[in-house]
Scaffold this active site. Structure first.
Site, mmCIF file in Angstrom:
data_model
loop_
_atom_site.group_PDB
_atom_site.id
_atom_site.type_symbol
_atom_site.label_atom_id
_atom_site.label_comp_id
_atom_site.label_asym_id
_atom_site.label_seq_id
_atom_site.Cartn_x
_atom_site.Cartn_y
_atom_site.Cartn_z
ATOM 1 N N MET A 147 17.377 -26.170 -26.894
ATOM 2 C CA MET A 147 17.421 -26.988 -25.673
ATOM 3 C C MET A 147 16.010 -27.211 -25.163
ATOM 4 O O MET A 147 15.295 -26.247 -24.840
ATOM 5 C CB MET A 147 18.288 -26.304 -24.607
ATOM 6 C CG MET A 147 19.761 -26.240 -24.971
ATOM 7 S SD MET A 147 20.759 -25.314 -23.772
ATOM 8 C CE MET A 147 20.404 -23.615 -24.275
ATOM 9 N N GLN B 237 13.899 -25.520 -34.833
ATOM 10 C CA GLN B 237 14.446 -26.859 -35.034
ATOM 11 C C GLN B 237 13.309 -27.857 -35.130
ATOM 12 O O GLN B 237 12.459 -27.935 -34.234
ATOM 13 C CB GLN B 237 15.396 -27.272 -33.917
ATOM 14 C CG GLN B 237 16.046 -28.624 -34.226
ATOM 15 C CD GLN B 237 16.979 -29.129 -33.156
ATOM 16 O OE1 GLN B 237 16.532 -29.442 -32.057
ATOM 17 N NE2 GLN B 237 18.270 -29.235 -33.467
ATOM 18 N N CYS C 283 19.690 -35.521 -31.458
ATOM 19 C CA CYS C 283 19.108 -35.821 -30.146
ATOM 20 C C CYS C 283 19.069 -37.335 -29.923
ATOM 21 O O CYS C 283 18.563 -38.073 -30.774
ATOM 22 C CB CYS C 283 17.701 -35.240 -30.042
ATOM 23 S SG CYS C 283 16.914 -35.561 -28.453
ATOM 24 N N GLY D 255 30.498 -28.648 -25.401
ATOM 25 C CA GLY D 255 31.523 -28.379 -24.405
ATOM 26 C C GLY D 255 32.220 -27.046 -24.534
ATOM 27 O O GLY D 255 33.301 -26.863 -23.969
ATOM 28 N N ARG E 2 24.329 -25.200 -22.838
ATOM 29 C CA ARG E 2 24.129 -25.062 -21.392
ATOM 30 C C ARG E 2 24.862 -23.863 -20.807
ATOM 31 O O ARG E 2 24.360 -23.223 -19.884
ATOM 32 C CB ARG E 2 24.570 -26.345 -20.695
ATOM 33 C CG ARG E 2 23.575 -27.491 -20.833
ATOM 34 C CD ARG E 2 24.167 -28.797 -20.357
ATOM 35 N NE ARG E 2 25.192 -29.266 -21.280
ATOM 36 C CZ ARG E 2 26.061 -30.226 -20.993
ATOM 37 N NH1 ARG E 2 26.049 -30.783 -19.790
ATOM 38 N NH2 ARG E 2 26.955 -30.619 -21.884
#
Length: 332
Positions: free
Chosen positions: A14, A66, A96, A209, A230
């Site tokens: 992230m 990454q 992305c 999710g 997240r």
């Protein structure tokens, strides 16, 4: 096909979040989760300040880097640099959706160029011995997710990819912001399950999710692993359930209070190097969710950790708000 290294659970890469301080903190909460760097472009790896961009503590293992790029030669060079630095996995970003990434011809726009992605994977596989993986979407824009995901999977599998991590949403490169692309396109977990059925020998993990441990268990019944983003950052205590639930190991610390104690030596060492306290504690704001005093904990860190010269006592005092509130509630 070479078996993926058995990492059943990963914290997603992230941007602006999973820096080395965040990863060290997450490692306090789980010894088994695979941790990822923020995405780093091949140009930055080859020409930039490698210690600043790629430095990590030995305690962070297993840790993956990454990469963002689309030139097979550059990706091979960057992968070799990262492998030599000790990273346990090299991951190629094919998911992305940001404008900056599209302008650089990497990220989700590569879903439209599966043959190029295959060339990139093959180039990296020929250069390093650590696993090379790909993180992608189920499709972009008007692509049919059935055909698009099958095509890129077949291509990278033929190139020798060690695992595929699929964010189970489309990315809309036209009309949605990167933030909207994390929420607006509907999730399609079934598409990823069908992919695994079609490619049973390819390790496949799912992302997108996923918010609780019950979901991990459900996904792992169909796939090889899960990746969360997240939720791990905003509610880091959830990582305390990873080792017991997915690896049959005890959690490394009992609770958030012990996590703060375990972080103390690292924080002291970084402060001595000139790192600001807030650069570390910003990743710890999400501790103590729903507990008495949690709001005071967050407010204390937000106001005090940013001050020049702020020390470990600021974090200890912030946690003290929670401890006292919990004791008062228990005594009531």
């Amino acid at each position: 096909m070479k078996k993926y290294q058995g990492y059943r659970f990963a914290v997603a890469p992230m941007m602006d979040w999973t820096d080395r301080h965040c990863r060290f903190f997450h490692r306090i909460l789980s010894k088994r989760a695979l941790l990822y760097t923020e995405m780093v472009t091949t140009g930055a790896v080859i020409h930039g300040d490698r210690q600043r961009l790629l430095g990590f503590a030995s305690e962070e293992h297993p840790v993956a880097v990454q990469l963002g790029g689309s030139n097979p030669r550059d990706l091979a060079v960057a992968a070799r640099i990262c492998a030599d630095l000790g990273y346990d996995e090299i991951n190629l970003n094919v998911g992305c959706p940001s404008d900056r990434v599209q302008e650089g011809r990497f990220g989700a726009c590569l879903m439209a160029e599966p043959e190029l992605v295959g060339e990139c994977v093959a180039a990296m596989k020929a250069t390093v011995s650590v696993p090379v993986t790909v993180k992608c979407r189920i499709g972009i824009d008007e692509q049919d997710p059935e055909a698009a995901l099958d095509r890129i999977t077949a291509t990278v599998r033929a190139a020798g990819v060690d695992a595929l991590i699929v964010h189970a949403r489309k990315a809309w490169l036209k009309g949605l912001s990167p933030k909207e692309n994390r929420d607006v396109p509907p999730l399609d977990y079934g598409r990823v399950y069908r992919l695994k059925q079609a490619y049973p020998d390819l390790p496949i993990a799912i992302n997108g999710g996923i918010k609780d441990a019950d979901a991990w268990r459900e996904h792992c019944a169909h796939l090889d692993g899960v990746m969360i983003g997240r939720e791990a950052y905003q509610n880091p205590e959830i990582l305390l359930t990873v080792d017991p639930m997915l690896f049959d190991d005890a959690a490394p610390v009992a609770d958030s209070f012990e996590a703060i104690e375990a972080m103390a030596p690292y924080i002291e060492a970084r402060l001595a190097e000139g790192v600001r306290l807030s650069s570390i504690t910003r990743h710890m704001i999400g501790l103590f969710p729903g507990r008495p005093g949690a709001r005071l904990y967050r407010r204390h860190l937000a106001t005090e950790a940013v001050k020049p010269g702020a020390g470990l006592d600021v974090l200890v005092d912030a946690a003290g708000h929670v401890r006292r509130a919990m004791e008062a509630k228990a005594a009531a």
